[in-house]
Design a protein around this motif. Sequence first.
Motif, mmCIF file in Angstrom:
data_model
loop_
_atom_site.group_PDB
_atom_site.id
_atom_site.type_symbol
_atom_site.label_atom_id
_atom_site.label_comp_id
_atom_site.label_asym_id
_atom_site.label_seq_id
_atom_site.Cartn_x
_atom_site.Cartn_y
_atom_site.Cartn_z
ATOM 1 N N ASP A 259 0.873 -1.175 0.000
ATOM 2 C CA ASP A 259 0.000 0.000 0.000
ATOM 3 C C ASP A 259 0.913 1.228 0.000
ATOM 4 N N GLU A 260 0.924 1.935 -1.121
ATOM 5 C CA GLU A 260 1.844 3.055 -1.308
ATOM 6 C C GLU A 260 1.108 4.389 -1.381
ATOM 7 N N VAL A 261 0.023 4.505 -0.629
ATOM 8 C CA VAL A 261 -0.810 5.700 -0.724
ATOM 9 C C VAL A 261 -0.064 6.959 -0.285
ATOM 10 N N TYR A 262 0.985 6.818 0.558
ATOM 11 C CA TYR A 262 1.758 7.988 0.999
ATOM 12 C C TYR A 262 2.982 8.240 0.125
ATOM 13 N N ARG A 263 3.148 7.445 -0.911
ATOM 14 C CA ARG A 263 4.303 7.631 -1.800
ATOM 15 C C ARG A 263 4.247 9.026 -2.428
ATOM 16 N N GLY A 264 5.389 9.684 -2.461
ATOM 17 C CA GLY A 264 5.464 11.064 -2.947
ATOM 18 C C GLY A 264 5.725 12.063 -1.842
ATOM 19 N N THR A 265 5.720 11.587 -0.583
ATOM 20 C CA THR A 265 5.876 12.501 0.555
ATOM 21 C C THR A 265 7.189 12.316 1.303
ATOM 22 N N ASP A 266 8.166 11.647 0.692
ATOM 23 C CA ASP A 266 9.458 11.482 1.367
ATOM 24 C C ASP A 266 10.010 12.848 1.759
ATOM 25 N N GLN A 267 10.766 12.869 2.863
ATOM 26 C CA GLN A 267 11.323 14.121 3.352
ATOM 27 C C GLN A 267 12.538 14.583 2.545
ATOM 28 N N ALA A 268 13.007 13.760 1.629
ATOM 29 C CA ALA A 268 14.182 14.123 0.826
ATOM 30 C C ALA A 268 13.895 13.910 -0.659
ATOM 31 N N GLY A 269 14.647 14.621 -1.479
ATOM 32 C CA GLY A 269 14.582 14.420 -2.927
ATOM 33 C C GLY A 269 13.243 14.776 -3.525
ATOM 34 N N ASP A 270 12.834 13.996 -4.539
ATOM 35 C CA ASP A 270 11.577 14.295 -5.226
ATOM 36 C C ASP A 270 10.361 13.737 -4.501
ATOM 37 N N GLY A 271 10.594 13.091 -3.360
ATOM 38 C CA GLY A 271 9.488 12.580 -2.557
ATOM 39 C C GLY A 271 9.093 11.155 -2.851
ATOM 40 N N TYR A 272 9.623 10.580 -3.925
ATOM 41 C CA TYR A 272 9.227 9.236 -4.335
ATOM 42 C C TYR A 272 10.307 8.214 -4.014
ATOM 43 N N THR A 273 9.917 7.151 -3.329
ATOM 44 C CA THR A 273 10.799 6.011 -3.185
ATOM 45 C C THR A 273 10.410 4.961 -4.216
ATOM 46 N N ALA A 274 11.155 3.885 -4.290
ATOM 47 C CA ALA A 274 10.861 2.821 -5.249
ATOM 48 C C ALA A 274 9.510 2.179 -4.946
ATOM 49 N N SER A 275 8.930 1.602 -5.983
ATOM 50 C CA SER A 275 7.624 0.959 -5.862
ATOM 51 C C SER A 275 7.776 -0.543 -6.078
ATOM 52 N N ILE A 276 7.045 -1.333 -5.290
ATOM 53 C CA ILE A 276 7.194 -2.786 -5.349
ATOM 54 C C ILE A 276 6.810 -3.356 -6.707
ATOM 55 N N CYS A 277 5.881 -2.733 -7.405
ATOM 56 C CA CYS A 277 5.477 -3.280 -8.708
ATOM 57 C C CYS A 277 6.579 -3.157 -9.748
ATOM 58 N N ASP A 278 7.550 -2.264 -9.515
ATOM 59 C CA ASP A 278 8.679 -2.115 -10.422
ATOM 60 C C ASP A 278 9.848 -3.029 -10.064
ATOM 61 N N LEU A 279 9.753 -3.691 -8.911
ATOM 62 C CA LEU A 279 10.884 -4.471 -8.409
ATOM 63 C C LEU A 279 10.658 -5.973 -8.410
ATOM 64 N N TYR A 280 9.400 -6.404 -8.592
ATOM 65 C CA TYR A 280 9.077 -7.816 -8.396
ATOM 66 C C TYR A 280 7.927 -8.188 -9.315
ATOM 67 N N ASP A 281 8.063 -9.331 -9.986
ATOM 68 C CA ASP A 281 7.037 -9.713 -10.956
ATOM 69 C C ASP A 281 5.721 -10.126 -10.295
ATOM 70 N N LYS A 282 5.716 -10.317 -8.981
ATOM 71 C CA LYS A 282 4.473 -10.551 -8.252
ATOM 72 C C LYS A 282 4.247 -9.445 -7.225
ATOM 73 N N GLY A 283 4.783 -8.257 -7.533
ATOM 74 C CA GLY A 283 4.582 -7.085 -6.684
ATOM 75 C C GLY A 283 3.333 -6.333 -7.082
ATOM 76 N N ILE A 284 2.519 -5.994 -6.105
ATOM 77 C CA ILE A 284 1.262 -5.287 -6.324
ATOM 78 C C ILE A 284 1.338 -3.962 -5.583
ATOM 79 N N SER A 285 1.212 -2.862 -6.308
ATOM 80 C CA SER A 285 1.215 -1.536 -5.693
ATOM 81 C C SER A 285 -0.190 -0.955 -5.730
ATOM 82 N N THR A 286 -0.612 -0.394 -4.598
ATOM 83 C CA THR A 286 -1.877 0.335 -4.547
ATOM 84 C C THR A 286 -1.581 1.760 -4.096
ATOM 85 N N ALA A 287 -2.377 2.693 -4.563
ATOM 86 C CA ALA A 287 -2.199 4.096 -4.175
ATOM 87 C C ALA A 287 -3.457 4.860 -4.587
ATOM 88 N N GLY A 288 -3.413 6.179 -4.404
ATOM 89 C CA GLY A 288 -4.586 6.978 -4.730
ATOM 90 C C GLY A 288 -4.299 8.463 -4.604
#
Length: 383
Positions: free
Chosen positions: A191-220
């Motif tokens: 559940d990556e609903v808070y993705r984009g709010t990191d305190q450093a850089g552009d706010g985005y950390t890596a997403s599980i769907c980009d790292l694993y062929d059975k990774g499921i990312s949710t957000a909103g």
Amino acid sequence: MDIKTFGVEMWMNEFENHCRYNLAETCVDSITLGELIDMAGVDNSVLGELREMRMGYGAIEGSDRLRDAVAGLYEAQARDNVLTTHGTIGANSLVHQTFVSRGDHVIAIVPTYQQHYSIPESIGAEVELLHLREENGFLPDLNALRAMMRPDTRMIATNNPNNPTGALMDREMLTQIAEIARGSDAWVLCDEVYRGTDQAGDGYTASICDLYDKGISTAGMSKAYSLAGLRVGWVAGPRDLLERIMIHRDYNTISVGQIDEYFSALALENRGKILERAHRITRENLAILSDWVEGEALISWVKPKSGTTALLKYDLPLPSRDFCTQLLEAEGVLFTPGSAMDMEGWLRIGYANPTADLRAGLERVSAFLERQGVNSAETVDQL
């Protein structure tokens, strides 16, 4: 189906409309549609586009425009890897309903949003909890995770950035979790609903769907993008996964509202301005909160690295619900009790409110703590 009451949502339903300073809020201070339109610079065209929009169901899987905009948030996803939902809460629910069956072994990393352990439990899965610990910076112990894995482990459920702690798993840790899951051919729902709010850089950390062929990312759209009222979320992951989710989605969604998707696409296409605002609020406010914590003898924490919430430990002989109800009654300030998240002895604060509200609310909490500390000292003296 028997399911536990949703602790945080029950608390918010009961109290959030009866406070002066809502420091339980988890969204970056919400924006108006007018502000969104101004950020996008499309004031003259929006009404014309809306007037021409026919109010049918629209695109069942989500508009091409919105799914393209969502895909742009990821490193390796395309339109066909995105399915829109009614908020992140709808995305999470659909994933659990699709991939978890009675008797499955599910590992939930907690504390987290209650969906990720209560829904699998309600389905009849065997849910095992991996507890995040203060001494580890509220990051998961990967050796403990390895020890919990079984050949029949169906899913690891987590969220990143973490709600309620604000802890952040980096790319390396997420990659290790993916490798651990791969050993059992298990899904990883993040559940990556808070993705984009990191305190450093552009706010985005890596997403599980980009790292694993059975990774499921949710957000909103609710947290980083300040548009909870649109009620738009999504699932991002392999196409065959989305096709399986669609079977369940047809029973409870059909499609997401066209107007909601229109404004969501507009926001994501102009997310630079929205995130610039979000980073200004979350980074300035976390610094204010950090200074406040350092000055309060009865409060300690693990400082968040992302998100909009933090867990505060308090040194008082008072259950967390009593702390929060007394604080609300005395000072008009709303926190969320740790008991609502199975974290007794802690409080959750949301710090992405308007800065003036955060400052004023914290001043009132300080007054409350001072009285509580005096009362506790007097009780000790009497003993």
